[in-house]
Design an enzyme around this catalytic site. Sequence first.
Site, PDB file in Angstrom:
ATOM      1  N   HIS A 115       1.087   1.000  -9.485  1.00  0.00           N
ATOM      2  CA  HIS A 115      -0.254   1.609  -9.462  1.00  0.00           C
ATOM      3  C   HIS A 115      -0.275   2.954  -8.742  1.00  0.00           C
ATOM      4  CE1 HIS A 115      -0.222  -0.755  -5.641  1.00  0.00           C
ATOM      5  NE2 HIS A 115      -0.965   0.231  -5.187  1.00  0.00           N
ATOM      6  N   HIS A 179      -5.370   3.484   5.959  1.00  0.00           N
ATOM      7  CA  HIS A 179      -5.471   2.160   5.345  1.00  0.00           C
ATOM      8  C   HIS A 179      -4.256   1.324   5.712  1.00  0.00           C
ATOM      9  CE1 HIS A 179      -2.988   4.095   2.261  1.00  0.00           C
ATOM     10  NE2 HIS A 179      -3.041   3.091   1.432  1.00  0.00           N
TER      11      HIS A 179
HETATM   12  O1  LIG Z   1      -0.766  -4.675  -2.975  1.00  0.00           O
HETATM   13  C1  LIG Z   1      -0.222  -3.574  -2.927  1.00  0.00           C
HETATM   14  O2  LIG Z   1       0.928  -3.407  -3.289  1.00  0.00           O
HETATM   15  C2  LIG Z   1      -0.966  -2.389  -2.452  1.00  0.00           C
HETATM   16  C3  LIG Z   1      -2.286  -2.386  -2.329  1.00  0.00           C
HETATM   17  C4  LIG Z   1      -3.102  -1.228  -1.905  1.00  0.00           C
HETATM   18  C5  LIG Z   1      -4.410  -1.454  -1.497  1.00  0.00           C
HETATM   19  C6  LIG Z   1      -5.220  -0.404  -1.078  1.00  0.00           C
HETATM   20  C7  LIG Z   1      -4.772   0.892  -1.059  1.00  0.00           C
HETATM   21  C8  LIG Z   1      -3.463   1.158  -1.451  1.00  0.00           C
HETATM   22  O3  LIG Z   1      -2.950   2.406  -1.391  1.00  0.00           O
HETATM   23  C9  LIG Z   1      -2.644   0.102  -1.903  1.00  0.00           C
HETATM   24  O4  LIG Z   1      -1.435   0.437  -2.352  1.00  0.00           O
HETATM   25 FE   LIG Z   2      -0.841   2.390  -1.984  1.00  0.00          FE
END
Ligand SMILES: O=C(O)/C=C/c1cccc(O)c1O
Ligand SMILES: [Fe+2]
Length: 328
Positions: A115, A179
């Site tokens: 992602h 985060h």
């Molecule tokens: O579950 C993962 O691999 C990553 C989750 C996540 C959640 C919120 C912000 C981010 O940059 C993430 O990669």
């Molecule tokens: Fe991330």
Amino acid sequence: MPVALVATSHSPLIGLNDPTTEIRDEVRGVLDDARAFVRDFDPELVVMFAPDHYNGFFYDMMPPFCIGASAHSVGDYGLPTGDLSVDKAAAYDIGASVLAQGVDLAISEDMQVDHGFVQPLLFLFDTLQSVPIVPIFINCVASPLGPARRSMDLGSAVGAALADDDRRILLVGSGGLSHDPPVPRMEDAAPEVIERLLLRGRNPSTEQRATREEKTVKAARAYAAGEAGYRELNPEWDKLVLDALSSGDFARIVDHDNDWFVREGGHSSHEIRTWIAAYAALSGQGPYQVQSRYYRPIKEWFAGFSTTIATPASALAHARVSNKGVVR
Ligand SMILES: O=C(O)/C=C/c1cccc(O)c1O
Ligand SMILES: [Fe+2]
């Protein structure tokens, strides 16, 4: 070269654990504006800096930086699987130039991306294949990490590599401000999780992937509900970082050691390295101006969520300008 930049947070929780409709719509509007900006700019090449979350890069061989000459989306969190439209020749040319400038990076003919790359691509374009891309991975999760300054060096070298390219090039940085979602860490992971961080984590079964992702969604719900045990987002630190990048004052960020990032922004704040690299590549083309800057801490997405658009200062007069959202 004609150049522009979009830097944006990503969060795989978008659509899986949304905040209020009002906030969801606000972010949708910001991303729609970014998409409209990109449509107007009409890039002929995207150079994207993004991290991975143990979906494509593992401890069998963890490079600090890697350029993809070919790349495939693993389809985590329900995102599409499939090949990206990588400009192989550009990847090799940029890789060779960056190495010649003294910044070491690996090259992959089979880069698996998650992602981190796919979300910004789909924020800005219709499909994984809509635009030629050169994906550049920056390790932001697997310790040990080099100094943040090195990401600036990488970005500067990429900017220099692109300087003589006549194409319209869109630089993209993908990742968070403050985060700390539950991405595992070798230092404190349980043995069965450590297995996943090694090569054996590659190609999980549908059930394994679903179990892992459900855990993250559950954690995000608990976090948004105010349960203890999670690190708070840090809007003050996020503002410092956004101000520094807006003014080109990289030293305010990159002169700090890695502990500062974790202390101020949580473990995943290292993802800001992707923005540092993208902004450094832009700054190599001359003075730049941030045209649009959105920020809101969104606990449901485990993210101090931000999207910025920047162009060379000389291009400002011709560009679509929008300043939306909450600038703190
Ligand atoms: O579950 C993962 O691999 C990553 C989750 C996540 C959640 C919120 C912000 C981010 O940059 C993430 O990669
Ligand atoms: Fe991330």
